[in-house]
Design a protein around this motif. Structure first.
Motif, mmCIF file in Angstrom:
data_model
loop_
_atom_site.group_PDB
_atom_site.id
_atom_site.type_symbol
_atom_site.label_atom_id
_atom_site.label_comp_id
_atom_site.label_asym_id
_atom_site.label_seq_id
_atom_site.Cartn_x
_atom_site.Cartn_y
_atom_site.Cartn_z
ATOM 1 N N LEU A 128 0.236 -12.721 7.031
ATOM 2 C CA LEU A 128 1.581 -12.886 6.494
ATOM 3 C C LEU A 128 2.304 -11.549 6.295
ATOM 4 C CD1 LEU A 128 0.867 -15.615 3.796
ATOM 5 C CD2 LEU A 128 1.932 -15.934 6.035
ATOM 6 N N LEU A 129 1.547 -10.454 6.220
ATOM 7 C CA LEU A 129 2.156 -9.146 5.949
ATOM 8 C C LEU A 129 2.456 -8.409 7.253
ATOM 9 C CD1 LEU A 129 -0.151 -8.013 3.019
ATOM 10 C CD2 LEU A 129 2.134 -8.971 2.860
ATOM 11 N N ASP A 130 3.509 -7.643 7.220
ATOM 12 C CA ASP A 130 3.845 -6.774 8.354
ATOM 13 C C ASP A 130 3.101 -5.447 8.195
ATOM 14 O OD1 ASP A 130 5.578 -8.662 9.333
ATOM 15 O OD2 ASP A 130 7.325 -7.835 8.276
ATOM 16 N N LEU A 131 3.102 -4.659 9.252
ATOM 17 C CA LEU A 131 2.470 -3.338 9.189
ATOM 18 C C LEU A 131 3.212 -2.413 8.235
ATOM 19 C CD1 LEU A 131 1.521 -2.734 12.930
ATOM 20 C CD2 LEU A 131 0.001 -3.269 11.021
ATOM 21 N N GLU A 132 4.504 -2.629 8.106
ATOM 22 C CA GLU A 132 5.287 -1.801 7.186
ATOM 23 C C GLU A 132 4.902 -2.068 5.734
ATOM 24 O OE1 GLU A 132 9.248 -2.851 8.142
ATOM 25 O OE2 GLU A 132 9.182 -1.956 10.125
ATOM 26 N N ASP A 133 4.503 -3.327 5.435
ATOM 27 C CA ASP A 133 4.121 -3.679 4.069
ATOM 28 C C ASP A 133 2.765 -3.080 3.684
ATOM 29 O OD1 ASP A 133 6.414 -5.163 3.832
ATOM 30 O OD2 ASP A 133 5.461 -7.036 4.475
ATOM 31 N N ILE A 134 1.913 -2.816 4.668
ATOM 32 C CA ILE A 134 0.568 -2.326 4.403
ATOM 33 C C ILE A 134 0.492 -0.797 4.524
ATOM 34 C CG2 ILE A 134 -1.862 -2.692 5.037
ATOM 35 C CD1 ILE A 134 -1.092 -5.238 6.374
ATOM 36 N N ASP A 135 1.592 -0.166 4.672
ATOM 37 C CA ASP A 135 1.609 1.287 4.871
ATOM 38 C C ASP A 135 0.959 1.989 3.665
ATOM 39 O OD1 ASP A 135 2.116 3.678 6.050
ATOM 40 O OD2 ASP A 135 4.197 3.782 5.381
ATOM 41 N N GLU A 136 0.183 3.011 3.960
ATOM 42 C CA GLU A 136 -0.584 3.734 2.944
ATOM 43 C C GLU A 136 0.315 4.472 1.959
ATOM 44 O OE1 GLU A 136 -3.319 7.545 3.327
ATOM 45 O OE2 GLU A 136 -4.120 5.824 4.415
ATOM 46 N N THR A 137 1.466 4.905 2.400
ATOM 47 C CA THR A 137 2.363 5.666 1.523
ATOM 48 C C THR A 137 2.915 4.814 0.399
ATOM 49 O OG1 THR A 137 4.199 5.194 3.008
ATOM 50 C CG2 THR A 137 3.024 7.267 3.347
ATOM 51 N N ASN A 138 2.952 3.505 0.577
ATOM 52 C CA ASN A 138 3.427 2.624 -0.490
ATOM 53 C C ASN A 138 2.483 2.629 -1.687
ATOM 54 O OD1 ASN A 138 5.612 1.910 1.036
ATOM 55 N ND2 ASN A 138 4.676 0.041 1.842
ATOM 56 N N PHE A 139 1.195 2.873 -1.438
ATOM 57 C CA PHE A 139 0.212 2.824 -2.510
ATOM 58 C C PHE A 139 -0.056 4.194 -3.139
ATOM 59 C CE2 PHE A 139 -0.822 -0.781 0.282
ATOM 60 C CZ PHE A 139 -0.650 -1.802 -0.632
ATOM 61 N N ILE A 140 0.308 5.255 -2.450
ATOM 62 C CA ILE A 140 0.049 6.600 -2.984
ATOM 63 C C ILE A 140 0.937 6.888 -4.181
ATOM 64 C CG2 ILE A 140 0.260 9.062 -2.472
ATOM 65 C CD1 ILE A 140 -0.628 8.420 0.380
#
Length: 165
Positions: A128-140
């Protein structure tokens, strides 16, 4: 009657009228005298009756007038039914029922309950998630305090499952 007692029957079951055999000879002679006086029965069929019978029947059948046909559905009832069908069709085609939900309209708690109750695995969630949603920078950039993590683990995780892993 039962079959085992058929041999005990003494009567035949046939009956004659009273004085039948005493009057039989007189009845027979009177019938013979009547036939001697008048050999015909008194009923006559016209000549060529059976030869023209089919033609006369066909003529009577073809001379019959057409009967009036009464329709089962009158125009009035047809118009009522067409009006009801048209109003139902308009009701479904209008934009009254054209309400589409957005992701913004869904409450976060509702989405969480859905994921918990539906037993979705990690592969279903990842699809259900896009690659943009799983980007590592979102969690840093995410700053979660240790106190919040401990509170979450105390409330939502069982100690046995954490130790076994």
């Amino acid at each position: 009657m039962k079959k085992d007692k058929l041999h005990n029957i003494r009567k035949t079951g046939f009956k004659t009228p009273e004085d039948y055999f005493e009057n039989f000879e007189d009845d027979l002679l009177s019938t013979v005298k009547i036939k001697a006086k008048n050999p015909t029965s008194g009923f006559n069929v016209p000549d060529t009756y059976f030869e023209t019978f089919e033609e006369r029947i066909m003529q009577k059948v073809s001379d019959q007038k057409d009967t009036k046909v009464i329709p089962l559905f009158r125009k009035k009832h047809l118009f009522y039914a067409a009006g009801i069908a048209a109003s139902i069709l308009l009701l479904f085609n209008l934009s009254i029922f054209d309400h589409q939900t957005n992701w913004d309209d869904i409450d976060t708690e509702t989405a969480e309950n859905y994921v918990i109750n539906e037993n979705l695995g990690s592969y279903e969630i990842a699809s259900l998630l896009d690659l943009e949603d799983i980007d590592e920078t979102n969690f840093i950039d995410l700053n979660i305090k240790d106190e919040h993590i401990e509170t979450y683990l105390e409330n939502n995780a069982e100690i046995e499952t954490l130790l076994s892993e």
